[in-house]
Design an enzyme around this catalytic site. Sequence first.
Site, short mmCIF file in Angstrom:
data_model
loop_
_atom_site.label_atom_id
_atom_site.label_comp_id
_atom_site.label_asym_id
_atom_site.label_seq_id
_atom_site.Cartn_x
_atom_site.Cartn_y
_atom_site.Cartn_z
N GLU A 1 23.93 34.50 41.42
CA GLU A 1 23.24 34.44 40.13
C GLU A 1 22.80 33.01 39.82
O GLU A 1 22.42 32.70 38.69
CB GLU A 1 24.15 34.98 39.01
CG GLU A 1 24.10 36.50 38.88
CD GLU A 1 24.56 37.25 40.11
OE1 GLU A 1 25.65 36.92 40.63
OE2 GLU A 1 23.82 38.12 40.60
N ASP B 1 19.66 44.18 41.06
CA ASP B 1 20.95 43.56 41.38
C ASP B 1 21.86 44.50 42.15
O ASP B 1 23.05 44.58 41.88
CB ASP B 1 21.65 43.08 40.09
CG ASP B 1 22.85 42.19 40.38
OD1 ASP B 1 22.94 41.65 41.51
OD2 ASP B 1 23.72 42.05 39.50
N ASP C 1 23.42 44.48 45.14
CA ASP C 1 23.98 43.83 46.33
C ASP C 1 24.47 44.87 47.34
O ASP C 1 25.13 45.82 46.96
CB ASP C 1 25.23 43.02 45.97
CG ASP C 1 25.01 41.98 44.92
OD1 ASP C 1 25.22 40.80 45.22
OD2 ASP C 1 24.64 42.33 43.80
#
Lengths: 250, 516
Positions: free
Chosen positions: B175, B284, B286
């Site tokens: 981030e 986001d 991952d």
Amino acid sequence: MRLTILALWCALALSAQMKAPTDEASLREGLKLYQFHCSFCHGKGDDGMAANLVTPNLVHAPTDASLVNIIRNGIGGTDMPPALGMSEQEMLMVAGYVRSLGRTAPTSIAGDAAKGKALYLGKGGCAGCHMVDGKGGRSGPDLTLIGAMRSPGNLRTSIVDPNASMVGGWSMVHLTLKSGQKVSGIRLNEDNFHVSLRDGKGKIQTIAKAEAVKIDRDLTRSSMPAYGKVFSEDEMTDLIAYLFSLRGAL
Amino acid sequence: MKILLALSTAALLSAQAPSGDWLHFQGNPQGHRFSPLKQINKTNASRLKLAWAMQIDKTDKFEASPIADNGILYVSEPPSDVSAIESRSGKVLWRYKRVLPDSVAYCCGRVNRGVAKLGDLVFIGTLDAHLVALDAATGHVVWDVEMADIKKGYSSTVAPLIVKDKVIIGSAGGEFGVRGYIAAYEAKTGKQAWRLYTVPSAGDKATETWLGDSYKYGSATTWVTGSYDPSTNLIFWGTGNPGPDWKGDKRRGDNLYSDSILAIDADTGKMKWYFQFTPHDVHDWDATQVPVLVDEMWKGKMRKLVLFANRNAFYYVFDRETGEYLLGKQYVRQTWAQPELDAKGRPVRLPNTAPTPNGTVVYPNSPGATNFQAPSYSPQTKLHYVMTRDEGGVFYSGDDTYKEGSWYLAGRFVSKPGEEATGAIKAMDFTTGKAKWEYALSGASWSGVLSTAGGLVFAATGDGDMLALDDTTGKLLWRFPMGGKAFANPISYLAADGKQHVAIACGHTLFSFTVE
């Protein structure tokens, strides 16, 4: 109660040197950050679905340090989340902006609070569900400090359209048991195996889910009746004036 | 400091030997989180009881999965401390306390997911991006090397993986626009053996998958432990989201090697193959889940496979020698892509699913279909047990310009209002990508899953009820309310008195269970 607040105040005062900025450039930056991170819930400050920030006395944030702390960590057990992606300096600027909102708060509003109190106790039947200063029902949130926590606009929405301003922790759950018996109440806890609720009589019950054939949760429907048609416009103004006056010692 | 390197390497590689130790993050290097122990089994699981609890004096989230070696547990405590614990009593034998600089940037709590051990050394990647080797007998620092610069936003939260005589470790900081990496250090000395960056360097072909020089801040961090296959000498490791998280217009392209699985030569650190699950991710998601390595029949032929339950709501199977895509199936509710992947396993994105300034509703939410909850694979049932979550999100895009060491998000998300996240423990049949059974949870859980030769599956609910399920039916056999939020993965080990335990961190306590 007063004592604990005092003690808390003293603890917080230790870190009270922290000062939120008041200069115009910081406030403008703070507003931008606020719009991105906070307005989703807090609206313009006094018209969002979450706590009113247009108030000189934030219940949870007596000092700038505690305000920054709330922004950084959220308020545990409530829907106020920790800020994601803000630097220390940015948090200070948002805090500065929130404080500037507080400085614009009205100190008095239209309406007759005494008449409003009579409506609250009488025609509205509000005390059947709500408590003020230790007196009243237990089927809704305590309103003792509601005037400090919610804006007049917020209060109006709560009364006219409760579904539009749900408060966490008060949703109803309805169970149909194997025996055919139905049980409803405010859901206090639910895990994989049990539902705990407070029923209409204020009694706390815990029911094994295995005993239930059906479980319905009112996540978006408030158990508070909508009062739009009950009060005239003048009565509504008086009622809100009463609620607005409920701010404890703040 | 004489290390029994040769000896313990041999012990590590014979991973399936029914030893009572738990020597890797996932129990074995292949990522199975399966215990060969069966003292605790379907017959006596109902008699499980708490053997001991060890409380930590920290308020940060306790996400660690312990290592058990010869009657001693080694567990990291947040933010970057380590304790050695006597396995019968739960008493602390030593504690390493790391002093962290004030200025460490971190995303989602000052957490650590566990240590690794080789011979006499215990390894921890610290929040301030160092790799530290501790003497297993005393907790004293034997060596301490800086892996990356915290001023750039780097940190480390992942449990390292031991591969032969090396410590393999990844980075956090996704981030903050860092460049993700996987690195190998000599266990004995702390000397770096190799480092593989997960986003390209100037001149690499893969820079073409990034607009302009956006690859320089591409993130793709590696904060969950990967797996190792001795038979091909390959390390398999998942990579994280591209940066910034929620707005992609300044990094147009597929953004290699974000949200990918990488197959890496364990000796050289060279990438042998990769597969990208979510090209040009803007949610986001991952791909930092644990790759599970199995040798099984695939369409009538024995093959070396990798199983991967992804955060993006799809379930994948690959040939791990070649990287060939064999299967991809939606396994959790999603609204961002066509339900079928294309022939190469690439998702077919639906229109109007990217974050916008006013918010876009998409399933799953940013935390995804599964996340850092470790999965489990039982060679007995041939089922892949996965902790899943089901929740919608509202995704907002914003503006962010890269500034060294600062947040680099360009957006944010909230849970879809008026809904509650739920979850399920799913027993995935990898041959079909479908769940053979699932155990529904009333709230989503951050706990991982353990399976055992005793025929049991262990996991915790989101509010901390530890569960033992039948591994073939999902039937509940036992539970224990631990009274905190679970963010960690269960393990099983033999305590010094020869008794099988199951341990998990929950709230701020490590719990260890056994049967009388």
